[in-house]
Write a protein that holds these residues in place. Sequence first.
Motif, PDB file in Angstrom:
ATOM      1  N   LYS A 185       0.862  -1.186   0.000  1.00 19.63           N
ATOM      2  CA  LYS A 185       0.000   0.000   0.000  1.00 19.63           C
ATOM      3  C   LYS A 185       0.899   1.237   0.000  1.00 19.63           C
ATOM      4  N   TRP A 186       0.690   2.110  -0.985  1.00 19.01           N
ATOM      5  CA  TRP A 186       1.499   3.304  -1.154  1.00 19.01           C
ATOM      6  C   TRP A 186       0.719   4.552  -0.780  1.00 19.01           C
ATOM      7  N   CYS A 187       1.439   5.547  -0.280  1.00 19.94           N
ATOM      8  CA  CYS A 187       0.853   6.832   0.087  1.00 19.94           C
ATOM      9  C   CYS A 187       1.442   7.915  -0.805  1.00 19.94           C
ATOM     10  N   LYS A 188       0.588   8.827  -1.209  1.00 19.53           N
ATOM     11  CA  LYS A 188       1.013   9.916  -2.084  1.00 19.53           C
ATOM     12  C   LYS A 188       0.387  11.210  -1.590  1.00 19.53           C
ATOM     13  N   LEU A 189       1.180  12.254  -1.505  1.00 23.91           N
ATOM     14  CA  LEU A 189       0.704  13.571  -1.111  1.00 23.91           C
ATOM     15  C   LEU A 189      -0.173  14.138  -2.214  1.00 23.91           C
ATOM     16  N   ASP A 190      -1.291  14.740  -1.849  1.00 25.68           N
ATOM     17  CA  ASP A 190      -2.127  15.439  -2.823  1.00 25.68           C
ATOM     18  C   ASP A 190      -1.687  16.901  -2.823  1.00 25.68           C
ATOM     19  N   PRO A 191      -1.008  17.348  -3.866  1.00 22.87           N
ATOM     20  CA  PRO A 191      -0.420  18.693  -3.846  1.00 22.87           C
ATOM     21  C   PRO A 191      -1.431  19.821  -3.766  1.00 22.87           C
ATOM     22  N   ASP A 192      -2.674  19.584  -4.139  1.00 23.68           N
ATOM     23  CA  ASP A 192      -3.682  20.646  -4.098  1.00 23.68           C
ATOM     24  C   ASP A 192      -4.487  20.657  -2.801  1.00 23.68           C
ATOM     25  N   ALA A 193      -4.230  19.726  -1.930  1.00 25.20           N
ATOM     26  CA  ALA A 193      -5.082  19.539  -0.761  1.00 25.20           C
ATOM     27  C   ALA A 193      -5.063  20.710   0.211  1.00 25.20           C
ATOM     28  N   LEU A 194      -3.961  21.413   0.293  1.00 22.80           N
ATOM     29  CA  LEU A 194      -3.863  22.509   1.257  1.00 22.80           C
ATOM     30  C   LEU A 194      -4.273  23.862   0.676  1.00 22.80           C
ATOM     31  N   ARG A 195      -4.734  23.858  -0.567  1.00 21.91           N
ATOM     32  CA  ARG A 195      -5.046  25.126  -1.235  1.00 21.91           C
ATOM     33  C   ARG A 195      -6.069  25.959  -0.459  1.00 21.91           C
ATOM     34  N   ASP A 196      -7.210  25.390  -0.099  1.00 23.05           N
ATOM     35  CA  ASP A 196      -8.240  26.155   0.616  1.00 23.05           C
ATOM     36  C   ASP A 196      -7.738  26.643   1.970  1.00 23.05           C
ATOM     37  N   ALA A 197      -7.000  25.770   2.675  1.00 20.06           N
ATOM     38  CA  ALA A 197      -6.467  26.171   3.979  1.00 20.06           C
ATOM     39  C   ALA A 197      -5.449  27.295   3.815  1.00 20.06           C
ATOM     40  N   SER A 198      -4.621  27.205   2.806  1.00 23.19           N
ATOM     41  CA  SER A 198      -3.621  28.235   2.553  1.00 23.19           C
ATOM     42  C   SER A 198      -4.285  29.571   2.209  1.00 23.19           C
ATOM     43  N   ILE A 199      -5.300  29.526   1.378  1.00 23.74           N
ATOM     44  CA  ILE A 199      -6.031  30.747   1.012  1.00 23.74           C
ATOM     45  C   ILE A 199      -6.673  31.361   2.249  1.00 23.74           C
ATOM     46  N   TRP A 200      -7.253  30.527   3.094  1.00 21.25           N
ATOM     47  CA  TRP A 200      -7.892  31.014   4.316  1.00 21.25           C
ATOM     48  C   TRP A 200      -6.860  31.683   5.221  1.00 21.25           C
ATOM     49  N   MET A 201      -5.690  31.052   5.392  1.00 20.20           N
ATOM     50  CA  MET A 201      -4.656  31.613   6.268  1.00 20.20           C
ATOM     51  C   MET A 201      -4.058  32.892   5.694  1.00 20.20           C
ATOM     52  N   GLN A 202      -3.952  32.982   4.381  1.00 18.67           N
ATOM     53  CA  GLN A 202      -3.402  34.188   3.767  1.00 18.67           C
ATOM     54  C   GLN A 202      -4.286  35.395   4.043  1.00 18.67           C
ATOM     55  N   GLY A 203      -5.545  35.146   4.325  1.00 18.26           N
ATOM     56  CA  GLY A 203      -6.458  36.233   4.666  1.00 18.26           C
ATOM     57  C   GLY A 203      -6.048  36.971   5.932  1.00 18.26           C
ATOM     58  N   PHE A 204      -5.253  36.312   6.770  1.00 18.16           N
ATOM     59  CA  PHE A 204      -4.787  36.956   7.989  1.00 18.16           C
ATOM     60  C   PHE A 204      -3.575  37.841   7.734  1.00 18.16           C
ATOM     61  N   GLY A 205      -2.944  37.674   6.575  1.00 22.13           N
ATOM     62  CA  GLY A 205      -1.847  38.533   6.182  1.00 22.13           C
ATOM     63  C   GLY A 205      -0.542  38.329   6.914  1.00 22.13           C
ATOM     64  N   GLN A 206      -0.566  37.772   8.087  1.00 23.63           N
ATOM     65  CA  GLN A 206       0.671  37.645   8.853  1.00 23.63           C
ATOM     66  C   GLN A 206       1.276  36.252   8.774  1.00 23.63           C
ATOM     67  N   PHE A 207       0.668  35.361   8.021  1.00 24.02           N
ATOM     68  CA  PHE A 207       1.162  33.996   7.922  1.00 24.02           C
ATOM     69  C   PHE A 207       1.624  33.697   6.509  1.00 24.02           C
ATOM     70  N   GLU A 208       2.725  32.986   6.415  1.00 23.70           N
ATOM     71  CA  GLU A 208       3.147  32.480   5.121  1.00 23.70           C
ATOM     72  C   GLU A 208       2.211  31.336   4.746  1.00 23.70           C
ATOM     73  N   ALA A 209       2.129  31.046   3.468  1.00 19.49           N
ATOM     74  CA  ALA A 209       1.179  30.045   2.986  1.00 19.49           C
ATOM     75  C   ALA A 209       1.374  28.675   3.634  1.00 19.49           C
ATOM     76  N   ILE A 210       2.605  28.275   3.932  1.00 25.56           N
ATOM     77  CA  ILE A 210       2.809  26.936   4.472  1.00 25.56           C
ATOM     78  C   ILE A 210       3.432  26.940   5.866  1.00 25.56           C
ATOM     79  N   ASN A 211       3.379  28.058   6.554  1.00 25.34           N
ATOM     80  CA  ASN A 211       3.956  28.132   7.887  1.00 25.34           C
ATOM     81  C   ASN A 211       2.914  27.715   8.922  1.00 25.34           C
ATOM     82  N   LEU A 212       2.601  26.431   8.944  1.00 26.55           N
ATOM     83  CA  LEU A 212       1.553  25.914   9.817  1.00 26.55           C
ATOM     84  C   LEU A 212       1.965  25.920  11.282  1.00 26.55           C
ATOM     85  N   ASP A 213       3.255  25.787  11.569  1.00 29.95           N
ATOM     86  CA  ASP A 213       3.707  25.830  12.957  1.00 29.95           C
ATOM     87  C   ASP A 213       3.454  27.212  13.562  1.00 29.95           C
ATOM     88  N   ALA A 214       3.701  28.270  12.786  1.00 27.87           N
ATOM     89  CA  ALA A 214       3.423  29.623  13.276  1.00 27.87           C
ATOM     90  C   ALA A 214       1.929  29.815  13.485  1.00 27.87           C
TER      91      ALA A 214
END
Length: 109
Positions: free
Chosen positions: A67-96
């Motif tokens: 059984k193989w696992c593959k990252l879905d590259p588009d999966a974080l798009r909505d979350a990234s767009i939502w976080m960018q609305g805050f202006g202070q977060f980078e698109a993939i800086n989930l730890d911050a």
Amino acid sequence: MSNTLDTVFAALADPTRRQILSMLLEDDMAVTDVAEPFDMSLTAISKHLAILSRAGLITQERRGRVKWCKLDPDALRDASIWMQGFGQFEAINLDAFERFLRAEFGNET
């Protein structure tokens, strides 16, 4: 979209799942290879993978007996767009973003 965001953020809330996603950035991996660096059972890793899969962050497929696992590259798009609305977060800086949520809401989760 809110339900999808809730599912994605719930999946990302766990550091093990975030580490798995980081590993899958490199390449597709067999479930046993995903499990290797973790000090937990294959069953526990499979549960983490199921959560990531339900959130749409990864896909899993059988290739022969493996059984193989593959990252879905588009999966974080909505979350990234939502976080960018805050202006202070980078698109993939989930730890911050996680630190921000803890500072704002404490450990209510």
